[in-house]
Design a protein around this motif. Structure first.
Motif, short mmCIF file in Angstrom:
data_model
loop_
_atom_site.label_atom_id
_atom_site.label_comp_id
_atom_site.label_asym_id
_atom_site.label_seq_id
_atom_site.Cartn_x
_atom_site.Cartn_y
_atom_site.Cartn_z
N GLU A 175 6.76 37.57 17.87
CA GLU A 175 7.93 36.84 18.38
C GLU A 175 7.53 35.82 19.43
O GLU A 175 8.12 34.74 19.51
CB GLU A 175 8.94 37.83 18.96
CG GLU A 175 10.21 37.18 19.48
CD GLU A 175 11.18 38.19 20.08
OE1 GLU A 175 12.08 37.77 20.82
OE2 GLU A 175 11.02 39.41 19.80
N ARG A 231 12.30 51.66 27.19
CA ARG A 231 13.59 51.25 26.62
C ARG A 231 14.28 50.23 27.52
O ARG A 231 14.93 49.29 27.03
CB ARG A 231 14.48 52.47 26.41
CG ARG A 231 14.04 53.38 25.26
CD ARG A 231 15.12 54.41 24.97
NE ARG A 231 14.71 55.38 23.96
CZ ARG A 231 14.78 55.18 22.65
NH1 ARG A 231 15.25 54.01 22.19
NH2 ARG A 231 14.41 56.10 21.80
N LYS A 235 14.90 46.23 26.30
CA LYS A 235 16.31 46.05 25.95
C LYS A 235 16.50 44.69 25.29
O LYS A 235 16.04 43.67 25.79
CB LYS A 235 17.18 46.15 27.21
CG LYS A 235 18.67 46.10 26.92
CD LYS A 235 19.49 46.26 28.20
CE LYS A 235 20.98 46.21 27.90
NZ LYS A 235 21.80 46.37 29.14
N SER A 238 13.72 43.44 19.08
CA SER A 238 14.05 43.45 17.65
C SER A 238 14.27 44.87 17.15
O SER A 238 13.90 45.86 17.79
CB SER A 238 12.92 42.80 16.85
OG SER A 238 11.75 43.60 16.92
N ASP A 239 14.85 44.96 15.94
CA ASP A 239 15.10 46.26 15.33
C ASP A 239 13.80 47.04 15.12
O ASP A 239 13.79 48.27 15.25
CB ASP A 239 15.81 46.08 13.98
CG ASP A 239 17.25 45.63 14.15
OD1 ASP A 239 17.79 45.75 15.27
OD2 ASP A 239 17.84 45.16 13.16
N ASN A 240 12.70 46.34 14.78
CA ASN A 240 11.42 47.03 14.58
C ASN A 240 10.97 47.75 15.84
O ASN A 240 10.45 48.87 15.79
CB ASN A 240 10.34 46.04 14.14
CG ASN A 240 10.52 45.59 12.71
OD1 ASN A 240 11.22 46.23 11.92
ND2 ASN A 240 9.89 44.48 12.35
N VAL A 242 12.97 48.80 18.36
CA VAL A 242 13.90 49.90 18.62
C VAL A 242 13.59 51.08 17.70
O VAL A 242 13.59 52.25 18.13
CB VAL A 242 15.35 49.43 18.44
CG1 VAL A 242 16.31 50.62 18.57
CG2 VAL A 242 15.69 48.36 19.47
N GLN A 243 13.32 50.80 16.43
CA GLN A 243 13.00 51.88 15.49
C GLN A 243 11.70 52.59 15.88
O GLN A 243 11.60 53.82 15.75
CB GLN A 243 12.89 51.30 14.08
CG GLN A 243 14.22 50.86 13.50
CD GLN A 243 14.06 50.05 12.22
OE1 GLN A 243 12.97 49.95 11.66
NE2 GLN A 243 15.16 49.46 11.76
N ASP A 246 12.51 54.87 18.78
CA ASP A 246 13.26 56.04 18.29
C ASP A 246 12.33 57.03 17.59
O ASP A 246 12.47 58.25 17.76
CB ASP A 246 14.36 55.59 17.33
CG ASP A 246 15.49 54.85 18.02
OD1 ASP A 246 15.58 54.95 19.27
OD2 ASP A 246 16.27 54.16 17.33
#
Length: 392
Positions: A175, A231, A235, A238-240, A242-243, A246
Motif C-alpha cells: 500500500e 490493533r 486501525k 486493509s481487510d487483509n 484485519v484478517q 483476527d
C-alpha cells in the motif's frame, strides 16, 4: 599436511561421540515416532540436489547457506541441502502427486556454509513436518501443536512461542508504494528493529498511513497486550491486515487452551523467511539458547515452481540443540557384560537377553577388562550351573 593436521575437522563440523550420539538418536526416533502418530509419513530426501530444485520457491534465501559443487556426470551445479523443507515440497508436488492433504516428516543432517548463530555448528540435525493441501486455520494449528508436542518429548523445561503474520507487512508495504531500494532498506531496518533508521525513512508519513503504521509496529512486541496495541496502530488498515490480526488472536486462544504452560508472544518485526512465507509464522524459544529451537509457518506458493501449486505449512527443529537444552530422563539402563566362557549355554542366554537388553559379549583379548569401562552396570555370572544377571 603434517600428521597432526590429518585429524582436524573444519570449523563448525564435529564428530558426535558416545553417549551424546545415543541421546541424539534416541530423541530423533522419539520425534519421528511422535510425528508418525499424528499421521505424518516419513520421507528421506537425498543429501544433494541440483541448485534449481533446492532454491525453488525460497526466494534464494538459502543460497548463501548452501555449499555448491559440480556434478561430474552432467556438468550442472548441485548443492548440499541446507534445509529440507524445499525437498519435502518437491516430493509432494512432483514425486508423490497425491490428491487432498499430504502429511510428511523427515530427519537428517543439513550442511550450512556458516553457523546459524554462535552457539551452533554447521551440521545441524534437522527434523520437521510439512502439511500440504490445506489452507485452513486448522492446518496451521495442527502444525504448531505438533511442534509443541515434539518439544515436550525433548523435555524442555520452558517454552516461549512467538507468533507473527507476514501478510501484515506485505499489505502495508504494498500500500505504501515505495520503490524497490527504499522497500529493501525498510525491510532490513524492520528486521533489526532500528527505530532511528525507520524514523528517518518513514518520519514524514502520517500515523494513519501505511508507512506510519509500519513505523508504529516496530515498537510493538510482547504478550497478548501487543496484539491489542497493534490493533490500535493498524486501525483503518486493509481487510487483509484485519484478517491476519483476527487469525493471530484465534490461534493464540486455542494454544492457550491446549498448551497453558507455553508462554505466548507477538513480534510484528519477525520477517524471517518473508520471501517465501505467505501467512502465519511462528518460532519457539528456550532459556539458554539465543536462536529459535523450532520454527515454521505457512508457505502456499512454493509448490508452483515444481509444476503443482499447493497450500503448505510446516515446521523444523534442531535435534542436536534440543538434546543440549532438554531434560530427558535416561530411557536405557546400562548394558550387561557377558564374560568369556566355553559354556555352550551362554550363547543361548545372551541371545535371549538381547531381545530386550543390551549385552556386550567379551572377546578373548578382553579378559580382565573392567565391564564398567564398556558401559555395563550388570554382569552375567555362573551360579550353580546357571547364568544369572547380577549388578556390579
Amino acid at each position: 599436511m603434517t600428521v597432526s593436521d590429518r585429524w582436524l575437522l573444519p570449523d563448525g563440523v564435529e564428530d558426535i561421540l558416545p553417549p551424546l550420539a545415543g541421546r541424539i538418536e534416541s530423541l530423533r526416533r522419539d520425534v519421528m515416532d511422535t510425528c508418525q502418530r499424528w499421521g505424518y509419513q516419513l520421507v528421506i530426501p537425498p543429501l544433494i540436489e541440483y541448485l534449481e530444485s533446492l532454491f525453488t520457491g525460497t526466494g534464494h534465501d538459502l543460497e548463501l547457506q548452501t555449499f555448491k559443487l559440480t556434478d561430474q556426470l552432467t556438468g550442472r551445479m548441485m548443492g548440499v541441502r541446507a534445509d529440507m523443507t524445499p525437498q519435502a515440497a518437491r516430493i509432494d508436488a512432483h514425486t508423490l502427486r497425491q490428491e487432498g492433504v499430504t502429511r510428511l516428516c523427515y530427519a537428517g543432517h543439513v550442511l550450512n556454509t556458516r553457523p546459524q548463530h554462535m552457539l551452533t555448528g554447521r551440521t545441524p540435525i534437522q527434523a520437521g513436518c510439512e502439511l500440504f493441501g490445506s489452507r485452513s486455520e486448522s492446518a496451521d494449528l495442527e502444525v504448531i501443536s505438533l511442534m509443541l508436542a515434539a518439544l515436550r518429548v525433548a523435555g524442555l523445561p520452558r517454552i516461549h512461542l512467538d507468533l507473527a503474520h507476514v501478510a501484515i507487512y506485505q499489505a502495508l508495504i504494498a500500500e505504501a508504494g515505495f520503490d524497490a531500494d527504499t522497500e529493501a532498506t525498510i525491510f532490513d531496518a524492520m528486521q533489526r528493529k532500528s527505530v532511528p533508521e525507520l524514523n528517518e525513512l518513514l518520519g514524514d508519513c502520517p500515523a494513519d498511513s501505511a508507512g506510519g503504521q509500519l513505523r508504529g509496529l516496530v515498537a510493538v512486541s510482547g504478550g497478548i497486550e501487543a496484539l491489542d496495541q497493534a490493533r490500535v496502530i493498524l486501525k483503518g488498515a486493509s481487510d487483509n491486515v484485519v484478517q491476519a490480526l483476527d487469525q493471530l488472536a484465534r490461534v493464540a486462544d486455542m494454544l492457550k487452551r491446549d498448551f497453558p504452560e507455553v508462554g505466548l508472544g507477538f513480534d510484528f518485526c519477525e520477517l524471517r523467511g518473508y520471501n517465501y512465507h505467505t501467512g502465519l509464522v511462528f518460532a519457539a524459544y528456550a532459556p539458554g539458547h539465543g536462536d529459535a529451537v523450532a520454527k515454521g509457518g505457512r508457505y502456499d506458493a512454493i509448490g508452483s515452481d515444481f509444476g503443482r501449486a499447493r497450500p503448505a505449512t510446516g515446521f523444523s527443529l534442531d535435534v542436536r540443540a534440543l538434546v543440549a537444552l532438554g531434560d530427558r530422563a535416561s530411557i536405557r539402563s546400562g548394558a550387561i557384560w557377558a564374560p568369556v566362557s566355553d559354556d555352550p549355554a551362554l550363547a543361548g542366554v545372551v541371545a535371549g537377553l538381547r531381545l530386550t537388553e543390551t549385552v556386550v559379549q567379551a572377546l578373548p583379548d578382553e579378559t580382565g577388562v573392567d565391564p564398567v569401562s564398556r558401559g555395563c552396570d550388570r554382569v552375567l555370572s555362573l551360579r550353580d550351573g546357571q547364568w544369572v544377571v547380577e549388578s556390579l
